[in-house]
Design an enzyme around this catalytic site. Sequence first.
Site, PDB file in Angstrom:
ATOM      1  N   GLU A  52       0.823  -1.209   0.000  1.00  0.00           N
ATOM      2  CA  GLU A  52       0.000   0.000   0.000  1.00  0.00           C
ATOM      3  C   GLU A  52       0.859   1.262   0.000  1.00  0.00           C
ATOM      4  O   GLU A  52       0.486   2.280  -0.583  1.00  0.00           O
ATOM      5  CB  GLU A  52      -0.943  -0.028   1.196  1.00  0.00           C
ATOM      6  CG  GLU A  52      -2.012  -1.097   1.028  1.00  0.00           C
ATOM      7  CD  GLU A  52      -2.765  -1.386   2.318  1.00  0.00           C
ATOM      8  OE1 GLU A  52      -3.927  -0.960   2.409  1.00  0.00           O
ATOM      9  OE2 GLU A  52      -2.194  -2.037   3.212  1.00  0.00           O
ATOM     10  N   GLU A  87      -4.445  -9.246   3.011  1.00  0.00           N
ATOM     11  CA  GLU A  87      -5.226  -8.937   4.216  1.00  0.00           C
ATOM     12  C   GLU A  87      -6.434  -9.836   4.417  1.00  0.00           C
ATOM     13  O   GLU A  87      -6.844 -10.096   5.560  1.00  0.00           O
ATOM     14  CB  GLU A  87      -5.682  -7.464   4.185  1.00  0.00           C
ATOM     15  CG  GLU A  87      -4.590  -6.463   4.502  1.00  0.00           C
ATOM     16  CD  GLU A  87      -3.793  -6.020   3.291  1.00  0.00           C
ATOM     17  OE1 GLU A  87      -3.105  -4.992   3.361  1.00  0.00           O
ATOM     18  OE2 GLU A  87      -3.850  -6.730   2.249  1.00  0.00           O
TER      19      GLU A  87
END
Length: 251
Positions: A110, A130
Amino acid sequence: MITYRQVGPVAYAMLDRPDKLNAMTRGFWGELVALLARLEADPEVRVLIVHGAGRCFSVGGDIEGFSELTHAGDRRGYLKEAIGALELFDRFPKPTIAAVHGHALGGGCELTIVSDIVVADTTARFGTPEAMVGLVPGPGVARGLSHVNLHWMKYMIFTGESLDAEQAQLAGLVNLVTPEGEHVSTAEGLATRIAARAPLALEVGKELLGAQAPAAWSHAIDGVGFLQGTDDFREGIAAFQARRAPQFEGR
């Protein structure tokens, strides 16, 4: 966790926790915010390069520390710190370059998504795993589609599988792929060229290109905050710590 140096107009932020594959502690986010404020106030800095020490860029958030977030307020606080820091990085007015080798997973991936330019060597692997612990990559959802097409973004989130450097370039996540070990030197060459451009023009251009982002960030906090309160999240963390496969029930 961040080691900083400056060479002329180029600043370097190295993720420096190599014994833990640069896993991001809660304190990392505060360090990042403080560094961005320092660099924004320094007129001599024109470009920021971020890279990793040791074997990789970063494997993302330190999942071992997630079990300490036992109360909803703690989880919400951590979430705001992490996503808030990535949003500030995204809105940092000076150009940023991520120089990536090895794994860039979760929060590490990210951080590359919110970088302006991404240079990766052939060892780089990008992933958003995730969902394996009951979450989604909040900043990936908020900003991923600015760089990665919808099918690739869904593939990364749904499967949790990593993309190699060439796949990531095809998907739009990576600008340049270099031979192994040449990611930082290539980023330096780019930074030197960028630093010679008119800084106000670059700042205005970056601001205009990111004008649609603010609403997406608030949705990311709400979405991930909801998932942090689910049984699936608790099961995902417990399974990770026990080194077993999670048994998700969708609640």
